[in-house]
Design a protein around this motif. Sequence first.
Motif, PDB file in Angstrom:
ATOM      1  N   SER A  57     137.721  -0.207  29.220  1.00 45.83           N
ATOM      2  CA  SER A  57     138.210   0.278  30.519  1.00 45.83           C
ATOM      3  C   SER A  57     137.520  -0.455  31.665  1.00 45.83           C
ATOM      4  N   LEU A  58     136.237  -0.790  31.502  1.00 43.48           N
ATOM      5  CA  LEU A  58     135.529  -1.541  32.536  1.00 43.48           C
ATOM      6  C   LEU A  58     136.163  -2.918  32.722  1.00 43.48           C
ATOM      7  N   ARG A  59     136.496  -3.581  31.621  1.00 38.16           N
ATOM      8  CA  ARG A  59     137.155  -4.887  31.703  1.00 38.16           C
ATOM      9  C   ARG A  59     138.456  -4.791  32.496  1.00 38.16           C
ATOM     10  N   LEU A  60     139.284  -3.844  32.113  1.00 34.58           N
ATOM     11  CA  LEU A  60     140.578  -3.693  32.763  1.00 34.58           C
ATOM     12  C   LEU A  60     140.416  -3.335  34.242  1.00 34.58           C
ATOM     13  N   GLU A  61     139.560  -2.364  34.542  1.00 33.11           N
ATOM     14  CA  GLU A  61     139.400  -1.922  35.926  1.00 33.11           C
ATOM     15  C   GLU A  61     138.861  -3.023  36.830  1.00 33.11           C
ATOM     16  N   LEU A  62     137.875  -3.763  36.358  1.00 36.98           N
ATOM     17  CA  LEU A  62     137.312  -4.813  37.206  1.00 36.98           C
ATOM     18  C   LEU A  62     138.260  -5.996  37.336  1.00 36.98           C
ATOM     19  N   HIS A  63     139.007  -6.296  36.289  1.00 31.79           N
ATOM     20  CA  HIS A  63     140.029  -7.352  36.385  1.00 31.79           C
ATOM     21  C   HIS A  63     141.038  -6.982  37.475  1.00 31.79           C
ATOM     22  N   LEU A  64     141.538  -5.765  37.415  1.00 32.03           N
ATOM     23  CA  LEU A  64     142.519  -5.320  38.405  1.00 32.03           C
ATOM     24  C   LEU A  64     141.904  -5.234  39.797  1.00 32.03           C
ATOM     25  N   LEU A  65     140.660  -4.803  39.888  1.00 34.45           N
ATOM     26  CA  LEU A  65     139.984  -4.686  41.185  1.00 34.45           C
ATOM     27  C   LEU A  65     139.854  -6.042  41.868  1.00 34.45           C
ATOM     28  N   VAL A  66     139.417  -7.044  41.133  1.00 34.62           N
ATOM     29  CA  VAL A  66     139.230  -8.380  41.717  1.00 34.62           C
ATOM     30  C   VAL A  66     140.560  -8.934  42.233  1.00 34.62           C
ATOM     31  N   HIS A  67     141.601  -8.824  41.426  1.00 35.20           N
ATOM     32  CA  HIS A  67     142.901  -9.347  41.845  1.00 35.20           C
ATOM     33  C   HIS A  67     143.508  -8.509  42.970  1.00 35.20           C
ATOM     34  N   SER A  68     143.362  -7.201  42.904  1.00 40.77           N
ATOM     35  CA  SER A  68     143.922  -6.329  43.941  1.00 40.77           C
ATOM     36  C   SER A  68     143.244  -6.556  45.285  1.00 40.77           C
TER      37      SER A  68
END
Length: 143
Positions: A4-15
């Motif tokens: 979940s950390l991988r997914l959340e931070l990936h989305l956070l950086v792009h968002s």
Amino acid sequence: ALLSLRLELHLLVHSFRRDANDEERVGIHETHLPFYYNKYYKKTFNVKHYGVETNLALLSYIQDTVQVNPENSVLKAQLAEDIETFDVFVKLTEVARRERMQKLEQGDESARLRFARPDEIRPDQHKGYKGQPGYKGQTNYKG
């Protein structure tokens, strides 16, 4: 937890990059990660839950997904924004788990994860950004 950390931070950086839409704001500075994580996900970002002391130590667990640019300390996604399926996060997490297990079998105890169990988390660890209870954001922002 790391999936979940991988997914959340990936989305956070792009968002963040898409939302900022500003060439001068190249991304999220590593020290501002707890603030923006809270801003986007309405959840507390506390590295101590993962058994580490710094953002950099936590990001070292998921450097296949998000890294810190050494030149400006800004978070940089390692995967493209328009990935077709989220299966890649499961695969990356499994590969990292296998590598950790291999290191542990070879006697490298530094590979052991030391996440805090929910019963070990004290109420005073659930403070807002910069340790301030109820922090609502920057009050002196002039942007």
